[in-house]
Enzyme design. Structure first.
Site, mmCIF file in Angstrom:
data_model
loop_
_atom_site.group_PDB
_atom_site.id
_atom_site.type_symbol
_atom_site.label_atom_id
_atom_site.label_comp_id
_atom_site.label_asym_id
_atom_site.label_seq_id
_atom_site.Cartn_x
_atom_site.Cartn_y
_atom_site.Cartn_z
ATOM 1 N N LYS A 120 6.754 12.902 -0.633
ATOM 2 C CA LYS A 120 7.003 14.317 -0.914
ATOM 3 C C LYS A 120 5.900 14.992 -1.737
ATOM 4 C CE LYS A 120 11.986 14.303 -0.407
ATOM 5 N NZ LYS A 120 13.299 14.495 -0.996
ATOM 6 N N ASP A 123 15.134 21.036 -0.595
ATOM 7 C CA ASP A 123 16.038 20.217 -1.417
ATOM 8 C C ASP A 123 16.713 21.059 -2.502
ATOM 9 O OD1 ASP A 123 15.775 17.771 -0.150
ATOM 10 O OD2 ASP A 123 14.087 17.125 -1.389
HETATM 11 P P1 NAP Z 1 12.008 9.091 -6.250
HETATM 12 O O1 NAP Z 1 11.045 10.230 -6.198
HETATM 13 O O2 NAP Z 1 11.531 7.725 -5.925
HETATM 14 O O3 NAP Z 1 12.613 9.068 -7.738
HETATM 15 C C1 NAP Z 1 13.585 8.150 -8.140
HETATM 16 C C2 NAP Z 1 13.834 8.253 -9.645
HETATM 17 O O4 NAP Z 1 14.898 7.361 -9.956
HETATM 18 C C3 NAP Z 1 12.652 7.848 -10.520
HETATM 19 O O5 NAP Z 1 12.645 8.660 -11.655
HETATM 20 C C4 NAP Z 1 12.998 6.402 -10.888
HETATM 21 O O6 NAP Z 1 12.517 6.023 -12.146
HETATM 22 C C5 NAP Z 1 14.496 6.473 -10.990
HETATM 23 N N1 NAP Z 1 15.132 5.181 -10.784
HETATM 24 C C6 NAP Z 1 14.945 4.315 -9.765
HETATM 25 N N2 NAP Z 1 15.766 3.270 -9.877
HETATM 26 C C7 NAP Z 1 16.479 3.462 -10.992
HETATM 27 C C8 NAP Z 1 17.493 2.720 -11.667
HETATM 28 N N3 NAP Z 1 17.905 1.568 -11.159
HETATM 29 N N4 NAP Z 1 18.004 3.213 -12.816
HETATM 30 C C9 NAP Z 1 17.558 4.376 -13.305
HETATM 31 N N5 NAP Z 1 16.605 5.125 -12.739
HETATM 32 C C10 NAP Z 1 16.087 4.675 -11.589
HETATM 33 O O7 NAP Z 1 13.253 9.351 -5.313
HETATM 34 P P2 NAP Z 1 13.888 10.771 -4.899
HETATM 35 O O8 NAP Z 1 13.251 11.291 -3.667
HETATM 36 O O9 NAP Z 1 13.910 11.644 -6.098
HETATM 37 O O10 NAP Z 1 15.368 10.327 -4.495
HETATM 38 C C11 NAP Z 1 16.300 9.943 -5.472
HETATM 39 C C12 NAP Z 1 17.679 9.825 -4.857
HETATM 40 O O11 NAP Z 1 18.111 11.087 -4.376
HETATM 41 C C13 NAP Z 1 17.728 8.878 -3.664
HETATM 42 O O12 NAP Z 1 18.915 8.149 -3.701
HETATM 43 C C14 NAP Z 1 17.747 9.805 -2.490
HETATM 44 O O13 NAP Z 1 18.414 9.248 -1.367
HETATM 45 C C15 NAP Z 1 18.550 10.971 -3.050
HETATM 46 N N6 NAP Z 1 18.259 12.216 -2.303
HETATM 47 C C16 NAP Z 1 19.282 12.759 -1.607
HETATM 48 C C17 NAP Z 1 19.069 13.916 -0.887
HETATM 49 C C18 NAP Z 1 20.205 14.510 -0.113
HETATM 50 O O14 NAP Z 1 19.965 15.374 0.708
HETATM 51 N N7 NAP Z 1 21.410 14.111 -0.354
HETATM 52 C C19 NAP Z 1 17.804 14.532 -0.876
HETATM 53 C C20 NAP Z 1 16.776 13.942 -1.620
HETATM 54 C C21 NAP Z 1 17.022 12.772 -2.331
HETATM 55 P P3 NAP Z 1 11.076 5.345 -12.338
HETATM 56 O O15 NAP Z 1 10.097 6.460 -12.197
HETATM 57 O O16 NAP Z 1 11.184 4.781 -13.721
HETATM 58 O O17 NAP Z 1 10.953 4.311 -11.278
#
Ligand code: NAP
Length: 492
Positions: free
Chosen positions: A289, A325
């Site tokens: 992204k 989003d």
């Molecule tokens: P991302 O950019 O990879 O960010 C993930 C974040 O979560 C990072 O800050 C990471 O911390 C943290 N993290 C990862 N594992 C963790 C854990 N076990 N405990 C605490 N923090 C943790 O991912 P993203 O794109 O933001 O997506 C995040 C979530 O949102 C995903 O589950 C995704 O499927 C969901 N999402 C849903 C939609 C929807 O339409 N429903 C849309 C977008 C995203 P670090 O930096 O320390 O690794």
């Protein structure tokens, strides 16, 4: 043609599979190597008395070329020399091709399961001289790697030689879906989900009903979701029915993209691309992204402020990035909670989804705090967006709303993880978990235990997808249809 590969180990099962293939396939590939010796003889007799409207292709692959069993070259030679009439084609590897039966078309085939064959052009030329039809199947790990086999189509067309190009693996799925529209002689499919005979195979029913392969042509617009991993993406089940209902000649598929730079250079940018796929736009997911932004000609101001792009529209060769989003996140939340003005909201996570969530919450005048496991990351994020920040701890009872924007609870290694237990949530009014699942995530279960209202990620997925559709097509999205199609697929 859609050709369904069989995987039966008995003659009786094979009969059932061939009859089943008649429903969604134009042809069936009879994998004789799947059958033990005795069953193989029974199968040959059974097929001899079977009257089906589809074409049958006989295959008896060697173990080195991905076949089952331990047939020797002599076994295979004997098999081919005694194959009865009644087959549209016989698919043989080069070591036995001279023994092909005269009564069937000869498919000269080559498989590379390591993706290490470096000169596919030479392979093609060799096979073209030995078969009526050429089949080249190569395993790939990144979408652009499939171009080497894809571009054999043009070569074969110039020679008027029918070709079956296959890029195996998730990264090659696009070749299976788009192949027939671009001149592939046929595409292979599996009969049922979870039962592919090769990696990356799609079921025949999906090829027909979701991707409409028999209606696509070179001019059909191609949209896709770019990510890694991508196999679990539900977006094709939402966007393809929307294109159909709007009467738009377009298809939406998933692209396993590891190297985003190579994808844009080799598959998208007019100056450097190696194939003409007629892309109309992309949906972008983890981990691209932010890195995608350097490949765009323009970025919409909202996406610029969020610092992440999840949607790309291609118009006259110009690529513009958007972020849907934020919209997808806030609409279901407002519908559920009402006004967010001064609501105390904790956003857990500091990644792409958190950025969109915080941006949207600020626009609604919510009182936002970002919580991350890495306090430093939280602080940097907080400063960038002008919100409070803190380290993620086990208790969030001081907040009205808790948003989980981390992958905890998502299918995969973190599926059973929750950031908080019911105790740690006491006092919260609403828990919003962005993970998209049909069933409750562990966090949602904990919230329910504590008697707290919940919202899952499904509504966000639909709302952001509906906005994407509007950006790509300029038309109102059939959101209800998108929801129904998505739910039907998830239930299935
Ligand atoms: P991302 O950019 O990879 O960010 C993930 C974040 O979560 C990072 O800050 C990471 O911390 C943290 N993290 C990862 N594992 C963790 C854990 N076990 N405990 C605490 N923090 C943790 O991912 P993203 O794109 O933001 O997506 C995040 C979530 O949102 C995903 O589950 C995704 O499927 C969901 N999402 C849903 C939609 C929807 O339409 N429903 C849309 C977008 C995203 P670090 O930096 O320390 O690794």
């Amino acid at each position: 043609m859609i050709c369904i590969s069989t995987s039966a180990e008995t003659a009786e099962d094979l009969r059932t599979q061939i009859l089943g293939a008649c429903e969604n396939g134009d042809a069936a590939e009879v994998r004789f190597d799947y059958l033990p010796d005795g069953e193989r003889q029974k199968a040959l007799a059974m097929i001899g008395s079977l009257d089906v409207p589809i074409k049958l292709i006989a295959t008896f692959r060697s173990p080195e070329q991905g076949g089952r069993g331990n047939a020797t070259v002599d076994d295979r030679v004997r098999f081919w020399e005694n194959l009865p009439n009644g087959y549209f084609a016989a698919d043989l590897e080069e070591d036995v091709i001279e023994h092909a039966p005269a009564h069937a078309r000869r498919i000269a085939s080559f498989h590379d399961f390591d993706g290490t064959a470096d000169d596919l052009n030479a392979v093609y030329h060799r096979l073209a001289g030995r078969g009526d039809i050429v089949k080249v199947a190569v395993r790939v790990g990144d979408a652009p790697e499939a171009l080497a086999v894809w571009n054999l189509i043009a070569k074969a067309q110039a020679d008027s030689k029918p070709i079956i190009p296959i890029a195996m693996g998730d990264a090659g799925k696009w070749t299976r879906i788009l192949g027939p529209a671009h001149g592939a002689f046929l595409t292979f499919a599996s009969a049922a989900a979870g039962n592919p005979t090769a990696e990356g195979q799609v079921t025949a029913r999906e090829l027909r009903e979701v991707y409409r392969v028999s209606e696509l042509n070179r001019e059909s617009l191609v949209f896709g979701v770019l990510g890694d991993p991508i196999a679990q993406s539900m977006s094709p089940y939402m966007h393809n029915p929307a294109f159909v209902s709007a009467g738009i000649d377009a298809v939406f598929l998933s692209f396993l993209v590891k190297d985003i730079d190579a994808f844009f250079r080799r598959m998208v940018r007019a100056e450097t691309r190696e194939a003409e796929l007629n892309f109309g736009g992309f949906s972008v997911t983890m981990p691209h992204k932010q890195s995608i932004m350097r490949h765009l000609d323009a970025i919409d101001p909202t996406a610029e402020k969020i610092g992440a792009v999840n949607t790309v529209k291609i118009d006259g060769g110009r690529l513009t990035g958007f972020n849907t989003d934020a919209h997808g996140f806030i609409e279901p939340l407002k519908a559920k909670f009402g006004s967010l003005r001064s609501a105390r909201v904790a956003v857990c996570g500091a990644g792409g989804a958190a950025r969109a969530a915080v941006y949207a919450l600020k626009a609604e005048s919510a009182d936002v705090t970002v919580l991350a496991r890495d306090e430093q990351k939280a602080a940097v994020f907080g400063r960038e967006f002008g919100v409070d920040s803190a380290r993620l701890t086990a208790s969030v009872g001081d907040f009205d709303i808790v948003v989980d924007a981390t992958p905890a609870g998502m299918k995969g290694p973190l599926e059973s993880e929750t950031l908080f237990t019911a105790d740690g949530l006491q006092g919260v009014k609403l828990v919003y978990d962005l993970v998209t699942k049909l069933t409750d995530t562990p966090l949602v279960r904990e919230a329910k235990l504590a008697g707290i209202d919940t919202l899952g990620g499904l509504e966000m997925l639909i709302a952001q997808g509906a906005r994407q559709f509007e950006i790509w097509t300029g038309r109102e999205a059939p959101a209800e249809l998108m929801r129904e199609s998505l739910l039907a697929r998830m239930n299935a």
